[in-house]
Write a protein that holds these residues in place. Structure first.
Motif, mmCIF file in Angstrom:
data_model
loop_
_atom_site.group_PDB
_atom_site.id
_atom_site.type_symbol
_atom_site.label_atom_id
_atom_site.label_comp_id
_atom_site.label_asym_id
_atom_site.label_seq_id
_atom_site.Cartn_x
_atom_site.Cartn_y
_atom_site.Cartn_z
ATOM 1 N N PRO A 133 0.760 -1.304 0.111
ATOM 2 C CA PRO A 133 0.015 0.004 -0.114
ATOM 3 C C PRO A 133 0.820 1.258 0.051
ATOM 4 C CG PRO A 133 0.038 -1.032 2.312
ATOM 5 C CD PRO A 133 0.956 -1.822 1.227
ATOM 6 N N PHE A 134 0.589 2.272 -0.974
ATOM 7 C CA PHE A 134 1.072 3.423 -0.851
ATOM 8 C C PHE A 134 0.521 4.552 -0.340
ATOM 9 C CE2 PHE A 134 -1.049 5.037 -4.401
ATOM 10 C CZ PHE A 134 -1.573 3.689 -5.201
ATOM 11 N N GLY A 135 -0.732 4.228 0.249
ATOM 12 C CA GLY A 135 -1.472 5.342 1.066
ATOM 13 C C GLY A 135 -2.628 4.893 1.569
ATOM 14 N N ASP A 136 -3.581 5.754 2.432
ATOM 15 C CA ASP A 136 -4.784 5.132 3.120
ATOM 16 C C ASP A 136 -5.844 5.083 1.961
ATOM 17 O OD1 ASP A 136 -6.377 4.120 4.727
ATOM 18 O OD2 ASP A 136 -6.073 5.475 6.310
ATOM 19 N N THR A 137 -6.819 5.060 2.430
ATOM 20 C CA THR A 137 -8.177 5.315 1.321
ATOM 21 C C THR A 137 -8.300 6.585 0.789
ATOM 22 O OG1 THR A 137 -9.380 5.495 3.070
ATOM 23 C CG2 THR A 137 -9.273 3.231 2.341
ATOM 24 N N LEU A 138 -8.876 6.521 -0.467
ATOM 25 C CA LEU A 138 -9.004 7.919 -1.218
ATOM 26 C C LEU A 138 -10.629 7.532 -1.760
ATOM 27 C CD1 LEU A 138 -7.703 10.497 -2.108
ATOM 28 C CD2 LEU A 138 -7.521 9.207 -4.423
ATOM 29 N N ARG A 139 -11.298 8.689 -1.583
ATOM 30 C CA ARG A 139 -12.705 8.681 -2.020
ATOM 31 C C ARG A 139 -12.843 9.320 -3.374
ATOM 32 N NH1 ARG A 139 -16.006 7.589 1.935
ATOM 33 N NH2 ARG A 139 -17.865 8.038 1.124
ATOM 34 N N VAL A 140 -13.349 8.473 -4.332
ATOM 35 C CA VAL A 140 -13.297 8.713 -5.668
ATOM 36 C C VAL A 140 -14.739 8.398 -6.105
ATOM 37 C CG1 VAL A 140 -12.636 8.632 -8.097
ATOM 38 C CG2 VAL A 140 -10.889 8.206 -6.100
ATOM 39 N N ALA A 141 -15.464 9.377 -6.669
ATOM 40 C CA ALA A 141 -16.965 9.294 -7.244
ATOM 41 C C ALA A 141 -17.536 8.360 -6.264
ATOM 42 C CB ALA A 141 -16.813 8.608 -8.675
ATOM 43 N N GLY A 142 -17.647 8.649 -4.921
ATOM 44 C CA GLY A 142 -18.457 7.991 -4.194
ATOM 45 C C GLY A 142 -18.168 6.552 -3.543
ATOM 46 N N ARG A 143 -16.858 6.033 -4.009
ATOM 47 C CA ARG A 143 -16.327 4.845 -3.789
ATOM 48 C C ARG A 143 -15.067 5.107 -2.846
ATOM 49 N NH1 ARG A 143 -18.307 4.732 -8.698
ATOM 50 N NH2 ARG A 143 -19.416 2.725 -9.423
ATOM 51 N N VAL A 144 -14.843 4.312 -1.987
ATOM 52 C CA VAL A 144 -13.608 4.329 -1.011
ATOM 53 C C VAL A 144 -12.571 3.612 -1.756
ATOM 54 C CG1 VAL A 144 -12.702 4.062 1.215
ATOM 55 C CG2 VAL A 144 -14.844 4.713 0.963
ATOM 56 N N VAL A 145 -11.328 4.240 -1.976
ATOM 57 C CA VAL A 145 -10.688 3.043 -3.010
ATOM 58 C C VAL A 145 -9.322 3.051 -2.154
ATOM 59 C CG1 VAL A 145 -9.056 3.218 -5.048
ATOM 60 C CG2 VAL A 145 -11.370 4.202 -4.953
ATOM 61 N N PRO A 146 -8.984 2.004 -1.785
ATOM 62 C CA PRO A 146 -7.510 1.748 -1.036
ATOM 63 C C PRO A 146 -6.315 1.896 -1.989
ATOM 64 C CG PRO A 146 -8.572 -0.470 -1.426
ATOM 65 C CD PRO A 146 -9.667 0.357 -2.000
ATOM 66 N N LEU A 147 -5.700 2.862 -1.442
ATOM 67 C CA LEU A 147 -4.235 2.877 -2.494
ATOM 68 C C LEU A 147 -3.256 2.013 -2.398
ATOM 69 C CD1 LEU A 147 -3.927 6.973 -1.791
ATOM 70 C CD2 LEU A 147 -5.139 5.716 -3.488
ATOM 71 N N GLN A 148 -3.600 0.903 -3.152
ATOM 72 C CA GLN A 148 -2.611 -0.375 -3.455
ATOM 73 C C GLN A 148 -3.317 -1.054 -4.752
ATOM 74 O OE1 GLN A 148 -4.489 -2.680 0.115
ATOM 75 N NE2 GLN A 148 -2.411 -3.528 -0.517
ATOM 76 N N ALA A 149 -2.296 -1.556 -5.465
ATOM 77 C CA ALA A 149 -2.525 -2.025 -6.884
ATOM 78 C C ALA A 149 -3.767 -3.029 -6.704
ATOM 79 C CB ALA A 149 -1.488 -2.437 -7.578
ATOM 80 N N VAL A 150 -3.568 -3.927 -5.802
ATOM 81 C CA VAL A 150 -4.263 -5.020 -5.648
ATOM 82 C C VAL A 150 -4.606 -5.236 -3.784
ATOM 83 C CG1 VAL A 150 -4.625 -7.393 -5.985
ATOM 84 C CG2 VAL A 150 -3.126 -6.274 -7.348
ATOM 85 N N THR A 151 -5.827 -5.267 -3.491
ATOM 86 C CA THR A 151 -6.008 -5.724 -2.303
ATOM 87 C C THR A 151 -6.135 -7.087 -1.944
ATOM 88 O OG1 THR A 151 -7.527 -3.668 -2.397
ATOM 89 C CG2 THR A 151 -7.659 -4.809 -0.105
#
Ligand code: SF4
Ligand code: SF4
Lengths: 182, 362
Positions: free
Chosen positions: B101-119
């Motif tokens: 992971p390179f960061g915590d979560t980011l909210r994009v277009a109403g979705r919570v995106v974990p900042l890593q390529a694959v969870t």
């Protein structure tokens, strides 16, 4: 070699000591490079001499590319006595003598070739010359060629070189051999 | 649907571009850093229109050179394996970064995106698996070259990888025990807690011994000096002795990418990943009561740059080690792996278990 004590056998302390040394060099040099980038003079972050642009001073005794010393009128001082040709251990000097128009001077070389591909830079030719007509003080070291023929320097080329300046820097341009000229 | 696809693409693209660009840059970093450590200047001659830019064009020039060189294959080499080996090597190194992971979560277009390529729930195991699969490329190269020196190098690489893998696996067990998860995101989140209210619970503080063991074994896994006996350029030249051109370049790149993966993994496991001490989702909360509120986007940006900064710092230390220490002899490296790192890692697991049991009983 004495056996390693426990601290050395444990290795980690020794590794950290080594890393400390190299890191200290890194940060000291980095600081100096930065200081220079901001215009401070004096300290240098590296011991490198950037060769073609910078040269380290050469010793005045350095034996570099030969030159033939000129008289005031531009003619060679050489009297074609063949002393250098005789003494040369590599047999790489080739002289053809000619009459000098001035009756005071006995002879003059019509041809004076040095095959630098054979020369061993012993300096005997300079020692042997009774007229101080050949010297090895041009400071030029970078002469090279793609062919053997390109290493033969003729009288006119040898006459054209100037002696190096006080710090040993060549004042004549580095000669480009025939086979590398465009 | 399209947005989901875009988000997935963005996550992968960020990681891929990060790894590839840093890998290209590492060639320059390696040259310049070693030069400055040794009081030299380093490569600075490659220029475009007379601009040298501190030698930054040298990786470019190197790549061009490798791409245009003859691609030589020995007559008796196994064609398929010989061509496949560098690709296998570099592929597994490149995909290994995916679950870091390179960061915590980011909210994009109403979705919570974990900042890593694959969870991945088994992120730690995934990285280790990819790293050890990478050694197959090296072994294939050694075997298919029809060259005894290459075979020796490949064999050494396999032996080294096994002894390093065991120590890596055992040394990170302590971290996994503390956080109770194999998910790298959970492990990084867990390191955001504060011990006694003010010490960040980074792995390097809770597991100092494991950190040293992990970094040591990790360097061995990257096959770089001081553990470069698969290569051993002064004796056997190693598994890539028959390779030329870009295939050789791919092996070089593998080492660089593995260094980045190692730096990313040790950052995530031991240096708090993207955590900044006292920075929480709403902003800074200092233990003495003060606080600064920050917008979520800025917090994410700070976290990502913290991760990149930490990775850069770890890479600096790895390069420092690589340019300071001489190579281990083959038997020394084996002894270090099996009789040094591995038992210490096991002891660390036992110790961690005892401490955790005592902590839990209180
Ligand atoms: S330096 Fe020695 S080898 Fe060269 S030309 Fe003079 S005498 Fe001959
Ligand atoms: S020794 Fe001197 S004067 Fe005699 S031929 Fe040689 S250069 Fe000329």
């Amino acid at each position: 070699m004495s056996p390693m004590n426990l601290r050395q056998r444990f290795y980690l302390v020794e590794v950290l000591t080594g890393l400390w040394l190299t890191a200290a060099h890194f940060f000291r040099n980095m600081g100096r490079h930065t200081a220079r980038a901001f215009g401070r003079k004096g300290t240098s972050g590296a011991v490198t001499i950037q060769y073609p642009e910078e040269r380290r001073p050469y010793s005045p005794r350095l034996r570099s590319l030969h030159r033939l010393v000129r008289r005031e009128d531009g003619s060679p001082r050489c009297v074609a006595c063949m002393m250098c040709e005789t003494v040369c251990p590599a047999h790489c000097i080739y002289i053809v003598a000619d009459e000098h128009p001035n009756p005071e001077i006995e002879k003059v070389p019509r041809r004076f070739d040095i095959d630098l591909g054979k020369c061993v830079f012993c300096g005997y030719c300079v020692e042997a010359c009774p007229e101080d007509a050949i010297r090895m003080d041009t400071g030029i070291l970078e002469f090279s060629s793609y062919s053997r023929g390109g290493m033969i320097y003729s009288k006119d080329m040898l006459l054209s070189f100037e002696p190096a300046d006080a710090s040993g820097r060549p004042r004549s341009p580095i000669p480009l051999p025939a086979d590398r000229r465009a | 649907m399209l947005i989901d696809l875009g988000i997935a693409f963005g996550r992968v693209a960020f990681v891929m571009l990060f790894v590839l660009n840093v890998a290209a840059l590492l060639g320059w970093v390696e040259r310049k850093q070693s030069a400055i450590m040794q009081d030299r200047i380093g490569a600075n001659r490659a220029s475009i229109f007379g601009f040298r830019v501190l030698g930054l064009f040298h990786p470019l020039a190197d790549t061009l050179k490798m791409l245009t060189k003859e691609d030589f294959r020995p007559a008796r080499a196994d064609r398929l394996l010989f061509d496949l080996a560098p690709a296998v090597s570099v592929f597994f190194a490149l995909v290994a970064f995916a679950s870091i992971p390179f960061g915590d979560t980011l909210r994009v277009a109403g979705r919570v995106v974990p900042l890593q390529a694959v969870t991945l729930n088994v992120g730690v195991l995934y990285v280790l698996a990819m790293l050890s699969l990478g050694v197959y490329g090296v072994m294939m190269a050694g075997w298919s070259s029809a060259n005894n020196y290459a075979l020796l190098g490949g064999q050494r690489a396999a032996a080294l990888m096994i002894s390093a893998e065991i120590a890596i696996g055992a040394s990170i067990m302590g971290v996994v025990m503390i956080h109770g998860s194999l998910n790298l995101m959970d492990i990084v989140r867990g390191q955001g807690y504060l011990l006694w209210g003010w010490v960040p619970a980074w792995g390097i503080i809770t597991q100092p011994l494991a950190f040293i063991l992990f970094v040591t074994a990790g360097i061995a896994a990257t096959k770089r000096i001081p553990f470069d006996m698969p290569e051993g350029e002064s004796e056997i030249i190693g598994y890539f002795v028959e390779y030329s051109g870009m295939k050789f370049g791919m092996f070089l790149m593998t080492d660089m990418v593995e260094t980045i993966v190692l730096a990313g993994l040790s950052t995530s496991l031991f240096l708090g990943g993207w955590q900044i001490p006292y920075l929480f989702a709403e902003g800074f909360h200092f233990p003495w009561g003060a606080g600064i509120a920050l917008p979520p986007l800025l917090v994410t940006l700070l976290q990502v740059s913290a991760f990149v900064g930490k990775v850069a710092a770890v890479i600096f230390v790895l390069m420092l080690i690589r340019w300071t220490l001489p190579r281990f002899r083959y038997d020394q490296a084996m002894r270090l792996g099996w009789l040094g790192l591995f038992p210490l890692a096991i002891a660390n697991i036992v110790l961690t278990g005892l401490v955790l049991a005592a902590w839990g009983n209180r």
